[in-house]
Design a protein around this motif. Structure first.
Motif, PDB file in Angstrom:
ATOM      1  N   HIS A 198       0.371  -0.977   0.248  1.00  0.00           N
ATOM      2  CA  HIS A 198       0.301  -0.023  -0.338  1.00  0.00           C
ATOM      3  C   HIS A 198       0.930   1.357   0.088  1.00  0.00           C
ATOM      4  N   GLY A 199       0.399   1.839  -0.929  1.00  0.00           N
ATOM      5  CA  GLY A 199       1.425   4.001  -0.664  1.00  0.00           C
ATOM      6  C   GLY A 199       2.026   3.725  -1.750  1.00  0.00           C
ATOM      7  N   PRO A 200       3.067   4.905  -2.481  1.00  0.00           N
ATOM      8  CA  PRO A 200       3.853   5.082  -3.125  1.00  0.00           C
ATOM      9  C   PRO A 200       5.238   4.124  -3.236  1.00  0.00           C
ATOM     10  N   ARG A 201       5.670   3.203  -3.518  1.00  0.00           N
ATOM     11  CA  ARG A 201       6.778   2.523  -3.617  1.00  0.00           C
ATOM     12  C   ARG A 201       8.668   3.979  -3.324  1.00  0.00           C
ATOM     13  N   PRO A 202       8.818   3.417  -2.751  1.00  0.00           N
ATOM     14  CA  PRO A 202       9.987   4.325  -2.573  1.00  0.00           C
ATOM     15  C   PRO A 202      11.029   4.183  -3.252  1.00  0.00           C
ATOM     16  N   MET A 257       8.579 -22.850   4.117  1.00  0.00           N
ATOM     17  CA  MET A 257       7.842 -23.087   2.847  1.00  0.00           C
ATOM     18  C   MET A 257       7.423 -24.799   3.209  1.00  0.00           C
ATOM     19  N   THR A 258       7.086 -25.194   4.326  1.00  0.00           N
ATOM     20  CA  THR A 258       6.414 -25.922   4.540  1.00  0.00           C
ATOM     21  C   THR A 258       4.390 -25.627   4.947  1.00  0.00           C
ATOM     22  N   SER A 259       3.892 -24.348   4.626  1.00  0.00           N
ATOM     23  CA  SER A 259       2.980 -23.924   5.042  1.00  0.00           C
ATOM     24  C   SER A 259       2.282 -23.944   3.580  1.00  0.00           C
ATOM     25  N   TRP A 260       1.094 -23.784   4.040  1.00  0.00           N
ATOM     26  CA  TRP A 260       0.456 -22.837   2.810  1.00  0.00           C
ATOM     27  C   TRP A 260       0.503 -21.722   2.608  1.00  0.00           C
ATOM     28  N   ALA A 261       0.367 -20.683   2.879  1.00  0.00           N
ATOM     29  CA  ALA A 261       1.484 -19.312   2.641  1.00  0.00           C
ATOM     30  C   ALA A 261       2.045 -18.601   2.960  1.00  0.00           C
ATOM     31  N   VAL A 262       2.831 -16.996   3.604  1.00  0.00           N
ATOM     32  CA  VAL A 262       3.148 -16.450   4.378  1.00  0.00           C
ATOM     33  C   VAL A 262       1.559 -15.201   3.618  1.00  0.00           C
ATOM     34  N   VAL A 263       1.070 -14.595   4.208  1.00  0.00           N
ATOM     35  CA  VAL A 263       0.172 -13.745   3.570  1.00  0.00           C
ATOM     36  C   VAL A 263       0.188 -12.282   4.500  1.00  0.00           C
ATOM     37  N   CYS A 264       0.931 -11.171   4.419  1.00  0.00           N
ATOM     38  CA  CYS A 264       0.937 -10.105   4.848  1.00  0.00           C
ATOM     39  C   CYS A 264       0.605  -8.961   3.636  1.00  0.00           C
ATOM     40  N   ASP A 265       0.371  -7.656   4.670  1.00  0.00           N
ATOM     41  CA  ASP A 265       0.161  -6.105   4.148  1.00  0.00           C
ATOM     42  C   ASP A 265       1.486  -5.150   4.946  1.00  0.00           C
ATOM     43  N   VAL A 266       2.136  -4.635   3.520  1.00  0.00           N
ATOM     44  CA  VAL A 266       2.795  -3.751   3.501  1.00  0.00           C
ATOM     45  C   VAL A 266       1.736  -2.368   3.643  1.00  0.00           C
ATOM     46  N   TRP A 267       2.104  -1.282   4.590  1.00  0.00           N
ATOM     47  CA  TRP A 267       2.319  -0.509   4.523  1.00  0.00           C
ATOM     48  C   TRP A 267       3.593   1.131   4.231  1.00  0.00           C
ATOM     49  N   TYR A 268       3.304   1.708   2.985  1.00  0.00           N
ATOM     50  CA  TYR A 268       4.415   3.155   2.707  1.00  0.00           C
ATOM     51  C   TYR A 268       3.740   4.038   2.944  1.00  0.00           C
ATOM     52  N   ASP A 294       4.152   5.869  16.675  1.00  0.00           N
ATOM     53  CA  ASP A 294       2.656   5.881  16.989  1.00  0.00           C
ATOM     54  C   ASP A 294       1.775   5.253  16.062  1.00  0.00           C
ATOM     55  N   ILE A 295       2.655   6.347  14.780  1.00  0.00           N
ATOM     56  CA  ILE A 295       2.118   6.066  13.643  1.00  0.00           C
ATOM     57  C   ILE A 295       2.416   4.297  12.545  1.00  0.00           C
ATOM     58  N   ILE A 296       3.075   3.839  13.139  1.00  0.00           N
ATOM     59  CA  ILE A 296       3.291   2.417  12.684  1.00  0.00           C
ATOM     60  C   ILE A 296       2.557   1.513  13.583  1.00  0.00           C
ATOM     61  N   SER A 297       2.400   1.969  14.425  1.00  0.00           N
ATOM     62  CA  SER A 297       1.214   0.912  15.675  1.00  0.00           C
ATOM     63  C   SER A 297      -0.030   1.071  15.086  1.00  0.00           C
ATOM     64  N   VAL A 298      -0.470   2.462  15.569  1.00  0.00           N
ATOM     65  CA  VAL A 298      -2.123   2.296  14.749  1.00  0.00           C
ATOM     66  C   VAL A 298      -2.121   1.655  13.286  1.00  0.00           C
ATOM     67  N   ARG A 299      -1.443   2.356  12.115  1.00  0.00           N
ATOM     68  CA  ARG A 299      -1.641   0.980  10.834  1.00  0.00           C
ATOM     69  C   ARG A 299      -2.057  -0.248  10.704  1.00  0.00           C
ATOM     70  N   ALA A 300      -0.768  -0.298  11.885  1.00  0.00           N
ATOM     71  CA  ALA A 300      -0.669  -1.805  11.834  1.00  0.00           C
ATOM     72  C   ALA A 300      -1.405  -2.689  12.769  1.00  0.00           C
ATOM     73  N   GLY A 301      -1.941  -1.648  13.836  1.00  0.00           N
ATOM     74  CA  GLY A 301      -2.772  -2.650  14.903  1.00  0.00           C
ATOM     75  C   GLY A 301      -2.014  -3.629  15.411  1.00  0.00           C
ATOM     76  N   LEU A 302      -0.871  -2.606  16.389  1.00  0.00           N
ATOM     77  CA  LEU A 302       0.092  -2.757  16.894  1.00  0.00           C
ATOM     78  C   LEU A 302       0.036  -3.178  18.150  1.00  0.00           C
ATOM     79  N   LYS A 303       0.029  -3.177  19.421  1.00  0.00           N
ATOM     80  CA  LYS A 303      -0.103  -2.503  20.507  1.00  0.00           C
ATOM     81  C   LYS A 303       1.640  -2.368  21.401  1.00  0.00           C
ATOM     82  N   LYS A 304       2.234  -0.697  21.993  1.00  0.00           N
ATOM     83  CA  LYS A 304       2.788  -0.520  21.733  1.00  0.00           C
ATOM     84  C   LYS A 304       3.101  -0.904  23.507  1.00  0.00           C
TER      85      LYS A 304
END
Length: 375
Positions: free
Chosen positions: A154-158, A298-309, A330-340
């Motif tokens: 998500h977002g513009p490429r660096p 490599m022995t799992s079904w898939a690795v699923v993730c979201d990346v926000w720039y 704060d910005i990263i935690s809110v966007r990724a839904g992580l607890k500080k």
């Protein structure tokens, strides 16, 4: 003289600093005194110490940052168990061999191209850098394909710009691979042993990556100098830093080291959030080698993730580097839904000193002596 002072200042602010563990531990004054007549049960009563210990265990938000939460079993009845067995057969006997082939082909293509580019194009620096960037992105794409990676960006490429640094929350070494397949970053990272260390010394170091060893104090000045030089370069790969300094389980974010926020450049936050429906991407380096971690992926079904720039940030007037680091966290935690949590991630590499244990023992002994004296 000023350059030496700046270097010393920066080196003290890097991720290599060891935290003072005693700052995070309770003081020895928490043992309460009994009132009234002394009895044997009062002398043997250690409930205040037990209460303190139990409170630390129950509210251990630090340890929770570095623990993998095992998935809840779903193959618990007669008709689900056969489906689970079929899934194991598919993952280990069909998907895994194909993924090994994909990764092997990727390495063959990469090495057969990288070696000639590295040794035969020494007089053509611009073309050489472009080809190396492309090859770095290519091999990382093969790595992601070997996990059946489903990554949504998500977002513009660096872009390549001087005086900017990218910071991202850290879950595993695959964070770097996932980001590298889109943009050839130069990363600052801990030195690793084995085949990972070989890749660091031979391939990644030629891309401008910077390595350090937490146990070596002399690495601080070297890393400080390289960081200064790298962010000033106009044609260097974008610099990627993991300011937490250690892998966290993608539920929390620990304190950001302020060294990345005192380079006098623009800070570009990146947030990564993994979906644990198929596999937990958290790498606990103290319990699992990176090779075993890759085999798990490599022995799992898939690795699923979201990346926000996320939107680039600059130091505000009157804002300290520590406040700047917390604002970006704060910005990263809110966007990724992580607890500080207010913990220094390097505490996981530290142990309580004998001095602190002796203080607690002395405090308990003095409490017992005061009880006897009152009698």
């Amino acid at each position: 003289m000023s350059g030496s002072e700046n270097l010393t200042s920066l080196s003290s602010e890097l991720d290599l600093d060891r935290p003072n563990l005693e700052d995070y531990l309770p003081s020895g004054s928490s043992i309460q005194e009994p009132h009234g007549k002394l009895r044997l049960r009062d002398l043997l009563d250690i409930s205040p110490a037990l209460t303190e210990a139990a409170g630390a265990i129950v509210d251990d938000s630090f340890t929770r940052c570095f623990k993998s939460n095992p998935p809840e079993p779903w193959n618990w009845n007669a008709y689900l168990f056969p489906l689970w067995c079929c899934g194991v057969v598919v993952r280990y006997l069909i998907l895994f061999p194909w993924r090994v082939i994909v990764l092997t082909v990727g390495w063959i293509i990469f090495l057969s191209s990288f070696i000639p580019v590295h040794f035969l194009l020494k007089g053509h620096d611009s073309l050489r850098k472009k080809l190396k960037r492309f090859l770095a992105e290519l091999i990382c794409s093969f790595f992601v394909a070997s996990w059946t990676g489903v990554v949504k960006y998500h977002g513009p490429r660096p872009s390549l710009r001087p005086k900017q640094v990218f910071v991202v929350n850290h879950t595993s070494m695959i964070d770097f691979i996932i980001l590298e397949q889109m943009t050839a970053f130069a990363v600052i990272m801990q030195k690793h042993p084995g085949w990972v260390g070989l890749l660091q010394k031979t391939i990644l170091e030629s891309e401008g990556c910077i390595w350090f060893n937490r146990a070596e104090a002399k690495d601080r000045e070297i890393v400080a100098r390289k960081l200064r030089e790298h962010v000033q370069g106009t044609d260097n790969n974008p610099l990627l830093i993991f300011p937490e300094g250690t892998c966290v389980n993608n539920h929390y974010t620990v304190m950001f080291k302020k060294g990345a926020f005192e380079l006098g450049c623009t800070v570009c936050p990146i947030a990564i959030k993994y979906n644990k429906i198929f596999v937990d991407a958290f790498w606990n380096s103290r319990k699992q080698s990176f090779t075993m971690h890759l085999l798990q992926l490599m022995t799992s079904w898939a690795v699923v993730c979201d990346v926000w720039y996320l939107e680039p940030q600059n130091l505000k007037p009157g804002e300290t580097p520590i406040e700047f680091a917390e604002r970006v966290r704060d910005i990263i935690s809110v966007r990724a839904g992580l607890k500080k949590v207010p913990w220094d991630g390097y505490l996981k590499y530290s142990r309580p000193s004998p001095k602190h244990r002796e203080q607690k023992q002395q405090s308990f002994a003095e409490s017992m002596l005061r009880r006897l004296e009152e009698k």
